[in-house]
Design a protein around this motif. Structure first.
Motif, mmCIF file in Angstrom:
data_model
loop_
_atom_site.group_PDB
_atom_site.id
_atom_site.type_symbol
_atom_site.label_atom_id
_atom_site.label_comp_id
_atom_site.label_asym_id
_atom_site.label_seq_id
_atom_site.Cartn_x
_atom_site.Cartn_y
_atom_site.Cartn_z
ATOM 1 N N UNK B 59 17.625 133.476 32.287
ATOM 2 C CA UNK B 59 16.955 134.514 32.862
ATOM 3 C C UNK B 59 16.478 135.421 31.834
ATOM 4 N N UNK B 60 15.383 136.070 31.921
ATOM 5 C CA UNK B 60 14.795 137.079 31.062
ATOM 6 C C UNK B 60 15.838 138.353 31.146
ATOM 7 N N UNK B 61 15.452 139.149 29.772
ATOM 8 C CA UNK B 61 15.973 140.247 29.747
ATOM 9 C C UNK B 61 15.487 141.232 31.063
ATOM 10 N N UNK B 62 14.347 141.221 31.179
ATOM 11 C CA UNK B 62 13.419 141.935 32.121
ATOM 12 C C UNK B 62 14.117 141.810 33.613
ATOM 13 N N UNK B 63 14.241 140.606 33.904
ATOM 14 C CA UNK B 63 14.761 140.081 35.093
ATOM 15 C C UNK B 63 16.173 140.508 35.377
ATOM 16 N N UNK B 64 16.927 140.623 34.380
ATOM 17 C CA UNK B 64 18.374 140.820 34.516
ATOM 18 C C UNK B 64 18.967 141.972 34.688
ATOM 19 N N UNK B 65 18.829 142.606 36.053
ATOM 20 C CA UNK B 65 19.182 143.933 36.501
ATOM 21 C C UNK B 65 20.565 143.749 37.001
ATOM 22 N N UNK B 66 21.191 145.164 37.136
ATOM 23 C CA UNK B 66 22.409 145.117 37.524
ATOM 24 C C UNK B 66 22.488 144.361 39.198
ATOM 25 N N UNK B 67 23.616 143.649 39.455
ATOM 26 C CA UNK B 67 23.774 143.468 40.961
ATOM 27 C C UNK B 67 24.809 142.172 40.718
ATOM 28 N N UNK B 68 24.956 141.681 41.904
ATOM 29 C CA UNK B 68 25.753 140.375 42.231
ATOM 30 C C UNK B 68 24.864 138.949 41.956
ATOM 31 N N UNK B 69 25.356 138.175 41.224
ATOM 32 C CA UNK B 69 24.583 136.782 40.877
ATOM 33 C C UNK B 69 25.765 135.897 41.163
ATOM 34 N N UNK B 70 25.281 134.520 41.171
ATOM 35 C CA UNK B 70 26.159 133.466 41.352
ATOM 36 C C UNK B 70 25.303 132.130 40.700
ATOM 37 N N UNK B 71 26.272 131.581 39.798
ATOM 38 C CA UNK B 71 25.937 130.150 39.479
ATOM 39 C C UNK B 71 26.276 129.030 40.101
ATOM 40 N N UNK B 72 25.584 128.275 40.404
ATOM 41 C CA UNK B 72 25.915 127.197 41.359
ATOM 42 C C UNK B 72 25.956 125.902 40.492
ATOM 43 N N UNK B 73 27.126 125.097 40.209
ATOM 44 C CA UNK B 73 27.294 123.862 39.592
ATOM 45 C C UNK B 73 27.300 122.769 40.531
ATOM 46 N N UNK B 74 26.590 121.806 40.135
ATOM 47 C CA UNK B 74 26.612 120.459 41.098
ATOM 48 C C UNK B 74 27.588 119.619 40.684
ATOM 49 N N UNK B 75 28.970 119.970 40.686
ATOM 50 C CA UNK B 75 29.847 119.043 39.962
ATOM 51 C C UNK B 75 30.097 117.609 40.800
ATOM 52 N N UNK B 76 30.039 117.650 42.067
ATOM 53 C CA UNK B 76 30.016 116.553 42.672
ATOM 54 C C UNK B 76 29.040 115.315 42.263
ATOM 55 N N UNK B 77 27.969 115.820 42.198
ATOM 56 C CA UNK B 77 26.687 114.995 41.723
ATOM 57 C C UNK B 77 27.019 114.542 40.253
ATOM 58 N N UNK B 78 27.722 115.402 39.478
ATOM 59 C CA UNK B 78 27.872 115.026 38.175
ATOM 60 C C UNK B 78 28.749 114.223 37.873
ATOM 61 N N UNK B 79 30.002 114.125 38.638
ATOM 62 C CA UNK B 79 30.890 113.224 38.564
ATOM 63 C C UNK B 79 30.610 111.897 39.209
ATOM 64 N N UNK B 80 29.795 111.906 40.070
ATOM 65 C CA UNK B 80 29.266 110.704 40.842
ATOM 66 C C UNK B 80 28.373 109.944 39.723
ATOM 67 N N UNK B 81 27.738 110.797 39.050
ATOM 68 C CA UNK B 81 26.814 110.146 37.933
ATOM 69 C C UNK B 81 27.740 109.298 37.040
ATOM 70 N N UNK B 82 28.937 109.596 36.826
ATOM 71 C CA UNK B 82 30.112 109.005 35.987
ATOM 72 C C UNK B 82 30.693 108.007 36.758
ATOM 73 N N UNK B 83 30.431 107.898 38.066
ATOM 74 C CA UNK B 83 31.120 106.633 38.536
ATOM 75 C C UNK B 83 32.531 107.123 39.153
ATOM 76 N N UNK B 84 32.693 108.581 39.375
ATOM 77 C CA UNK B 84 33.950 109.186 39.770
ATOM 78 C C UNK B 84 33.824 110.111 40.732
ATOM 79 N N UNK B 85 34.898 110.291 41.708
ATOM 80 C CA UNK B 85 34.809 111.397 42.663
ATOM 81 C C UNK B 85 35.253 112.397 41.984
ATOM 82 N N UNK B 86 34.883 113.727 42.982
ATOM 83 C CA UNK B 86 35.494 115.089 42.366
ATOM 84 C C UNK B 86 35.914 115.897 43.458
#
Lengths: 120, 121
Positions: B59-86
């Motif tokens: 994100x840019x400094x200009x867009x980064x205003x106070x508020x509630x944010x969320x980062x979503x990580x695709x953990x299932x896809x990641x481990x599937x790419x390594x041939x594992x379940x999660x």
């Protein structure tokens, strides 16, 4: 000797690692994802006891394979202690493939961190 | 001094695969902001972690205003790419930014059956 106090196949334990105490009186809820509607259905709402536990989350019969989510009201919890918290709530989404097992999902948290794991 | 490189994002992340002791490379993730009026999430950035498990330019400094944010990580896809379940098909970390003038580091330490996060620097 088996404890009969909590027969739920899914349990949790919430620990306030910032203060070194169980997190008592934290509101939480358990949800299941309806795979066809792609919507979350509320299963149980509860509050942790003085030991940071919440017995009776779900019955063995209702605990079918699928995607579940536990939501912990961490922001409210810290607010009741007169503190702020970086995480307004914590949602842990997990996949149950073998519903005849027991699953333990603890939450260890402070004002600026949290961790969870699949326990026993 | 390089006048053409963009200023670094005030919000950074770092994904670490603690199960294997390596950075979490090639993991899809996305940053969202909560609209306080509609209570709907708006997508800000979608990206993939590099070989070091990082994702510059969230994100840019200009867009980064106070508020509630969320980062979503695709953990299932990641481990599937390594041939594992999660155990976790995806991981969403929701956090509250009150002072957007600061820098915030939101790492994710992840194995197949556990994860942790903290506010770092």
């Amino acid at each position: 000797m088996t404890s009969l106090k909590d027969s739920s196949p899914l349990t949790t334990h919430v620990l306030n690692t910032g203060d070194g105490l169980p997190a008592a009186r934290m509101a939480l809820s358990l949800h299941r994802l309806d795979p066809q509607l792609v919507l979350w259905s509320l299963i149980t709402v509860g509050t942790t006891d003085s030991d940071g536990r919440c017995p009776g989350l779900i019955s063995r019969e209702a605990f079918t394979p699928g995607l579940y989510k536990m939501r912990f009201e961490t922001g409210q919890y810290w607010e009741s202690l007169g503190q702020t918290c970086f995480h307004p709530y914590v949602e842990v989404v997990f996949s149950i493939t073998e519903s005849d097992q027991r699953y333990h999902l603890p939450l260890l948290f402070s004002r600026y961190s949290y961790s969870t794991y699949k326990g026993s | 001094m390089d006048m053409t490189s963009p200023l670094p994002s005030p919000l950074t992340t770092h994904v670490l695969n603690t199960g294997m002791g390596v950075p979490g490379a090639g993991m899809a993730l996305s940053l969202h902001r909560l609209d306080p009026v509609t209570s709907a999430w708006s997508l800000i950035t979608a990206g993939t972690t590099n070989d070091d498990g990082r994702c510059p330019g969230l994100i840019t400094r200009e867009c980064f205003t106070p508020g509630v944010y969320k980062i979503r990580f695709e953990s299932g896809q990641y481990w599937e790419g390594l041939g594992e379940t999660c155990f976790y098909p995806y991981i969403e970390i929701v956090f509250n930014i009150t002072d957007a003038a600061q820098k915030f580091h939101v790492p994710l330490l992840l194995s197949r059956f556990s994860y942790s996060t903290y506010r770092g620097s």
